[in-house]
Enzyme design. Sequence first.
Site, PDB file in Angstrom:
ATOM      1  CG  ASP A 478      -2.200   0.699   1.081  1.00  0.00           C
ATOM      2  OD1 ASP A 478      -2.294   1.536   0.169  1.00  0.00           O
ATOM      3  OD2 ASP A 478      -3.123   0.430   1.868  1.00  0.00           O
ATOM      4  CG  ASP A 546      -9.347   2.463  -0.198  1.00  0.00           C
ATOM      5  OD1 ASP A 546      -8.846   1.344  -0.447  1.00  0.00           O
ATOM      6  OD2 ASP A 546      -8.771   3.321   0.484  1.00  0.00           O
TER       7      ASP A 546
HETATM    8  C1  GLA Z   1      -5.687   1.823   2.390  1.00  0.00           C
HETATM    9  C2  GLA Z   1      -6.105   0.665   1.505  1.00  0.00           C
HETATM   10  C3  GLA Z   1      -7.156  -0.148   2.219  1.00  0.00           C
HETATM   11  C4  GLA Z   1      -6.599  -0.659   3.527  1.00  0.00           C
HETATM   12  C5  GLA Z   1      -6.121   0.507   4.374  1.00  0.00           C
HETATM   13  C6  GLA Z   1      -5.396   0.022   5.605  1.00  0.00           C
HETATM   14  O1  GLA Z   1      -6.717   2.743   2.541  1.00  0.00           O
HETATM   15  O2  GLA Z   1      -6.533   1.127   0.271  1.00  0.00           O
HETATM   16  O3  GLA Z   1      -7.573  -1.216   1.401  1.00  0.00           O
HETATM   17  O4  GLA Z   1      -5.541  -1.549   3.264  1.00  0.00           O
HETATM   18  O5  GLA Z   1      -5.243   1.351   3.649  1.00  0.00           O
HETATM   19  O6  GLA Z   1      -4.925   1.052   6.387  1.00  0.00           O
END
Ligand code: GLA
Length: 738
Positions: A478, A546
């Site tokens: 990420d 997301d």
């Molecule tokens: C980001 C990712 C999510 C999740 C969060 C965790 O927002 O896109 O899918 O992994 O971080 O903190």
Amino acid sequence: MIRINEESKQFHLTNGTISYIFHIMKNGQPGHLYYGKALRHQDDFSHFQTYENVAPNTTHPFEGDPGFSLETVKQEFPVYGKGDYREAAVLIEGEQGQLISDFEYTSYQVEKGKSALSGLPSSYAADDQAETLRIQMIDPFSKVEVELVYTIFSDDPVIARSCRIKNSGEETVQIKRLMSLSLDLPEADYDMLHLSGAWARERHLQRKRLSPGIHQVSSQRGASSHQQNPFLALKRTTATEQTGEVMGLHFVYSGNFVAQAEVDHYDTTRLQMGIHPTRFEWNLSPEDSFQSPEVLLTYSDQGLNGLSQAAHRLIHDHLIAKRWVKKERPVLINNWEATYFDFNEQKLDKFAAEAKELGIELFVLDDGWFGKRNDDTTSLGDWFVDKEKLPNGIGALAEKVKAKGLQFGLWFEPEMISPESELIEQHPEWVVGMPDRPHTLGRNQLVLDFSNPEVVDYLFERMSSIIEETKLDYIKWDMNRNITEPFSKTGTAPGEFFHRYLLGVYELYDRLTTNYPDVLFESCAGGGGRFDLGMMYYAPQAWASDDTDAVERLKIQYGTSIAYPLSTIGSHVSAVPNHQTLRETALKFRADVAYFGTFGYELDPSQLTEEEKAEVKKQIKTYKQVQPLIQSGTFYRLSSPFDQSETAWMLWDEEKREGVVGWYKPIFYPNPKNNQTLKLRGLSESASYEVAGLNRTFYGDELMQRGLPLGIEFNGANTGSIDRGGDQQSHVYFIKEL
Ligand code: GLA
């Protein structure tokens, strides 16, 4: 594939589908002659360079020749300061601050296949799949050399372009702008298409008609960004989704970029793509070289859908690591929206057991398993298991998960550091930003200085140790914030910082994927903030957004499919009310959308009713039928959520003669049109087809011309005979040739 008219120094790259032709002009610079559908080879193409429109008082003729001015000729690598006032492909500053360059052709080479770009991701091809042409030039005054590199693929309508600058002079120079591709097109009757958005609504399709001036998309965030994707297409104004000329540019790069079309006063279009020149200043000492990232230039005369299909094929066959292209990706469950930071070993163990029961193949433990991370304010950088949550360690949890017959995956955010972490106490100098100025937080975190090799080494050691301890199958990498105060405390020149940061990211990806080739990487950047070919070279799938709301996903996935294949699009079924929109959608609708990507779940299985569990089990079986088509099928967009109230798409495997269609109508409107059908594509007119669930067969011409019958929709009166009605209608049809 590369034909050269030696005397006139004309280069014709053609594979029978496309032609790309240029020559060396009389001032020694490369001039563009033609790009488009394949042309028969001729011994002389010089008449393609036209010299009309030269108004003597506003142009600056070369050696007094009124017919030859850089302002009007079409070029391959335009320079600044010699009478062409459009944007240059290159700006190199000498020691006196001068920006004037003048590159003259010296030589060329042709090679079979394609070589990798040092330190950078790039497309690849075997010796019988491509041919590469290298054009060398030198500025006789500064002795700076340029190499333009063109690869033509034998089976794809694609040209890869990049360039390399070498300083053979005695002074240090500074590169201030370097486009990986510059292409002058003789016309301007195009629509520019690009993929723009924001967090939770990434890659929506945008269209605008070209007009005089510069039309640009870009990022200066240190990542390719949620806001603008490093992709741009020019479509003839008359071209449609299925017909007409379209060309597309993909940047194989994940950082600051610019992509633009500049229409000049003669209605010609200069197309450019490269590293964003703002805050890019690369010092080149004598004997040093700089390698530009690569651009892929794709052509289709079959509309936007044809362009997408060509790009998807190229990305499958020549960009994604070979070992992942055909390998079926596991159906995963991710605990993020189910637990957020609130979990322990017992809870995860139960979660995994229930997931296994449903038929899920990979359990991914998301954020919160390391340091003391109970919310998003701490511990990034401390990649040691949190013994409060997992007292037996991460290896023991992995073992338990694997003993159930599941694969095990973990979330990392390697590029980040929390202001509250052990790492920041040990290495404050590893944080991006100036020591004596405040550091701007994003999601409560700071950025690690990936331009510093020590940082890359540290993370390689930490991640390797966890990969080995857990026998890890999958990593979600990420990147949740963009870069502010771009400054390295360890001496990286500020103008080199952004690019060197990215070289560090690629270096870590390269070392991890080389040492652990069986670990599947999924890239992520707060969802789809770094959805680009640079990432896909290492991580064959990416968390698309997301936003897991199925209605929103129609636009996100449709838009994404314009430039990227479905196998790269991470798409999961999540709980309702949806955590990003608070919308309630039916479980069937959510799955029908999520099937068209790399499928998974983002919910707590223990919250499902028995009925829902049975439905999920069925969904996973259904996905197993869709999955091979995602990896080997051809994708057709049938109806756009940006223009229509219904969305539809299909995948067709030409070899197996089978396919799948997805059709969606999120909102019902009363008294709808009757006789609703969906026109399919890609079938053989005279073949017969069986559509699962419909009890008759169809000829291909019927399915393509009249369409697949969608069933009778409720219209307020026909209550006795309806097949469907209401909001969130969706259907997935499996089709087979008989
Ligand atoms: C980001 C990712 C999510 C999740 C969060 C965790 O927002 O896109 O899918 O992994 O971080 O903190």
